[in-house]
Design a protein around this motif. Structure first.
Motif, mmCIF file in Angstrom:
data_model
loop_
_atom_site.group_PDB
_atom_site.id
_atom_site.type_symbol
_atom_site.label_atom_id
_atom_site.label_comp_id
_atom_site.label_asym_id
_atom_site.label_seq_id
_atom_site.Cartn_x
_atom_site.Cartn_y
_atom_site.Cartn_z
ATOM 1 N N THR A 113 0.864 -1.178 0.000
ATOM 2 C CA THR A 113 0.000 0.000 0.000
ATOM 3 C C THR A 113 0.898 1.225 0.000
ATOM 4 O OG1 THR A 113 -1.660 -1.198 1.281
ATOM 5 C CG2 THR A 113 -1.829 1.202 1.240
ATOM 6 N N ILE A 114 0.660 2.127 -0.945
ATOM 7 C CA ILE A 114 1.483 3.326 -1.072
ATOM 8 C C ILE A 114 0.574 4.550 -0.967
ATOM 9 C CG2 ILE A 114 3.099 4.609 -2.524
ATOM 10 C CD1 ILE A 114 3.670 1.882 -3.926
ATOM 11 N N GLU A 115 0.909 5.428 -0.044
ATOM 12 C CA GLU A 115 0.179 6.672 0.157
ATOM 13 C C GLU A 115 1.101 7.808 -0.268
ATOM 14 O OE1 GLU A 115 -1.641 8.943 3.998
ATOM 15 O OE2 GLU A 115 -1.698 6.755 3.997
ATOM 16 N N VAL A 116 0.616 8.686 -1.157
ATOM 17 C CA VAL A 116 1.439 9.769 -1.702
ATOM 18 C C VAL A 116 0.740 11.107 -1.470
ATOM 19 C CG1 VAL A 116 2.526 10.700 -3.783
ATOM 20 C CG2 VAL A 116 2.299 8.228 -3.524
ATOM 21 N N GLU A 117 1.523 12.101 -1.032
ATOM 22 C CA GLU A 117 0.985 13.449 -0.856
ATOM 23 C C GLU A 117 2.090 14.467 -1.098
ATOM 24 O OE1 GLU A 117 -0.047 14.598 3.221
ATOM 25 O OE2 GLU A 117 1.081 12.853 3.902
ATOM 26 N N ASP A 118 1.678 15.682 -1.472
ATOM 27 C CA ASP A 118 2.659 16.760 -1.638
ATOM 28 C C ASP A 118 3.268 17.094 -0.293
ATOM 29 O OD1 ASP A 118 2.785 17.443 -4.390
ATOM 30 O OD2 ASP A 118 0.812 18.381 -4.234
ATOM 31 N N SER A 119 4.567 17.382 -0.298
ATOM 32 C CA SER A 119 5.234 17.723 0.952
ATOM 33 C C SER A 119 5.139 19.210 1.254
ATOM 34 C CB SER A 119 6.706 17.303 0.906
ATOM 35 O OG SER A 119 7.407 18.109 -0.017
ATOM 36 N N GLY A 120 4.816 19.999 0.253
ATOM 37 C CA GLY A 120 4.740 21.438 0.457
ATOM 38 C C GLY A 120 6.077 22.127 0.289
ATOM 39 N N LEU A 121 7.137 21.359 0.125
ATOM 40 C CA LEU A 121 8.470 21.932 -0.071
ATOM 41 C C LEU A 121 8.827 21.867 -1.547
ATOM 42 C CD1 LEU A 121 10.283 20.200 2.898
ATOM 43 C CD2 LEU A 121 9.436 22.535 2.812
ATOM 44 N N PHE A 122 8.902 23.020 -2.181
ATOM 45 C CA PHE A 122 9.235 23.112 -3.596
ATOM 46 C C PHE A 122 8.258 22.241 -4.375
ATOM 47 C CE2 PHE A 122 13.078 23.749 -1.043
ATOM 48 C CZ PHE A 122 13.311 25.073 -1.336
ATOM 49 N N SER A 123 8.714 21.249 -5.126
ATOM 50 C CA SER A 123 7.784 20.394 -5.874
ATOM 51 C C SER A 123 7.948 18.930 -5.467
ATOM 52 C CB SER A 123 8.017 20.562 -7.377
ATOM 53 O OG SER A 123 9.325 20.136 -7.700
ATOM 54 N N ALA A 124 8.394 18.690 -4.265
ATOM 55 C CA ALA A 124 8.623 17.317 -3.798
ATOM 56 C C ALA A 124 7.342 16.725 -3.203
ATOM 57 C CB ALA A 124 9.735 17.309 -2.760
ATOM 58 N N SER A 125 7.396 15.422 -2.928
ATOM 59 C CA SER A 125 6.259 14.745 -2.304
ATOM 60 C C SER A 125 6.761 13.754 -1.268
ATOM 61 C CB SER A 125 5.406 14.039 -3.362
ATOM 62 O OG SER A 125 6.175 13.094 -4.086
ATOM 63 N N LEU A 126 5.837 13.271 -0.470
ATOM 64 C CA LEU A 126 6.119 12.257 0.536
ATOM 65 C C LEU A 126 5.345 10.995 0.185
ATOM 66 C CD1 LEU A 126 5.764 14.356 3.807
ATOM 67 C CD2 LEU A 126 7.880 13.622 2.715
ATOM 68 N N ALA A 127 5.929 9.852 0.473
ATOM 69 C CA ALA A 127 5.236 8.583 0.256
ATOM 70 C C ALA A 127 5.465 7.687 1.460
ATOM 71 C CB ALA A 127 5.738 7.890 -1.006
ATOM 72 N N SER A 128 4.426 6.972 1.810
ATOM 73 C CA SER A 128 4.506 5.959 2.856
ATOM 74 C C SER A 128 4.147 4.632 2.202
ATOM 75 C CB SER A 128 3.520 6.289 3.979
ATOM 76 O OG SER A 128 3.457 5.225 4.898
ATOM 77 N N MET A 129 5.055 3.662 2.271
ATOM 78 C CA MET A 129 4.852 2.366 1.647
ATOM 79 C C MET A 129 4.807 1.296 2.732
ATOM 80 S SD MET A 129 7.314 0.395 -1.107
ATOM 81 C CE MET A 129 7.136 1.658 -2.339
ATOM 82 N N THR A 130 3.708 0.558 2.781
ATOM 83 C CA THR A 130 3.571 -0.531 3.730
ATOM 84 C C THR A 130 3.490 -1.835 2.959
ATOM 85 O OG1 THR A 130 2.361 0.931 5.226
ATOM 86 C CG2 THR A 130 2.203 -1.436 5.654
ATOM 87 N N VAL A 131 4.371 -2.773 3.277
ATOM 88 C CA VAL A 131 4.406 -4.067 2.592
ATOM 89 C C VAL A 131 4.276 -5.162 3.653
ATOM 90 C CG1 VAL A 131 5.792 -5.608 1.161
ATOM 91 C CG2 VAL A 131 5.841 -3.149 0.736
ATOM 92 N N SER A 132 3.403 -6.128 3.369
ATOM 93 C CA SER A 132 3.196 -7.228 4.305
ATOM 94 C C SER A 132 2.704 -8.452 3.563
ATOM 95 C CB SER A 132 2.183 -6.828 5.376
ATOM 96 O OG SER A 132 0.904 -6.694 4.798
ATOM 97 N N PRO A 133 2.765 -9.610 4.216
ATOM 98 C CA PRO A 133 2.141 -10.800 3.617
ATOM 99 C C PRO A 133 0.633 -10.583 3.534
ATOM 100 C CG PRO A 133 3.640 -11.410 5.379
ATOM 101 C CD PRO A 133 3.496 -9.923 5.432
ATOM 102 N N VAL A 134 0.004 -11.136 2.505
ATOM 103 C CA VAL A 134 -1.448 -11.014 2.350
ATOM 104 C C VAL A 134 -2.136 -11.736 3.478
ATOM 105 C CG1 VAL A 134 -3.417 -11.636 0.889
ATOM 106 C CG2 VAL A 134 -1.313 -10.774 -0.147
ATOM 107 N N GLY A 135 -3.166 -11.111 4.037
ATOM 108 C CA GLY A 135 -3.958 -11.733 5.081
ATOM 109 C C GLY A 135 -3.403 -11.578 6.490
ATOM 110 N N SER A 136 -2.366 -10.742 6.639
ATOM 111 C CA SER A 136 -1.829 -10.560 8.003
ATOM 112 C C SER A 136 -1.958 -9.125 8.422
ATOM 113 C CB SER A 136 -0.378 -10.991 8.069
ATOM 114 O OG SER A 136 0.435 -10.175 7.262
#
Length: 136
Positions: A113-136
């Motif tokens: 699961t990847i969540e992406v949003e603007d960071s507000g600094l210049f033209s950069a962004s932030l992303a949070s990536m969560t990886v796990s086994p399916v069903g856990s």
């Protein structure tokens, strides 16, 4: 008697001032690194926010949460993940595009699961990536 008290005091002060090797290396050994993520596609210039990330394992089997500073705006970062993850064998199963965008992928018995949003600094962004086994 004075010598005994002086010796005990010196031993106590010495014991308080020393750290075990596990204390000093705990912080260094636990810091997440980009190398742990294996072949996960990331834009050139991406920086891992180690203080906000918690990654277990290495390579194709890693799991946890990785937080990134991406060099592009949120729209370009969203497009990058939407195009590049399928090239690595990930299948997009859901996506929401907005001020805070969300992409959900699966591959074999794993989900990302990847969540992406603007960071507000210049033209950069932030992303949070969560990886796990399916069903856990």
């Amino acid at each position: 008697m004075k010598k005994l008290l002086l010796l005990l005091a010196a031993a106590l002060l010495t014991a308080c001032g020393t750290t075990s090797p596990s204390d000093t290396s705990a912080d260094n050994g636990q810091r997440p690194t980009m190398e742990q993520l294996g072949r996960m596609p990331l834009p050139v210039g991406t920086k891992l926010r180690t203080g906000e990330s918690l990654i277990f394992g290495v390579g194709e089997g890693w799991l946890g949460r990785a937080v990134f500073e991406l060099p592009n705006d949120a729209n370009a970062s969203y497009n990058f993940f939407a195009e590049q993850l399928p090239r690595q064998g990930w299948t997009m199963i859901a996506s929401v595009r907005g001020k805070k965008s969300l992409l959900v992928f699966t591959r074999a018995d794993r989900a990302a699961t990847i969540e992406v949003e603007d960071s507000g600094l210049f033209s950069a962004s932030l992303a949070s990536m969560t990886v796990s086994p399916v069903g856990s």
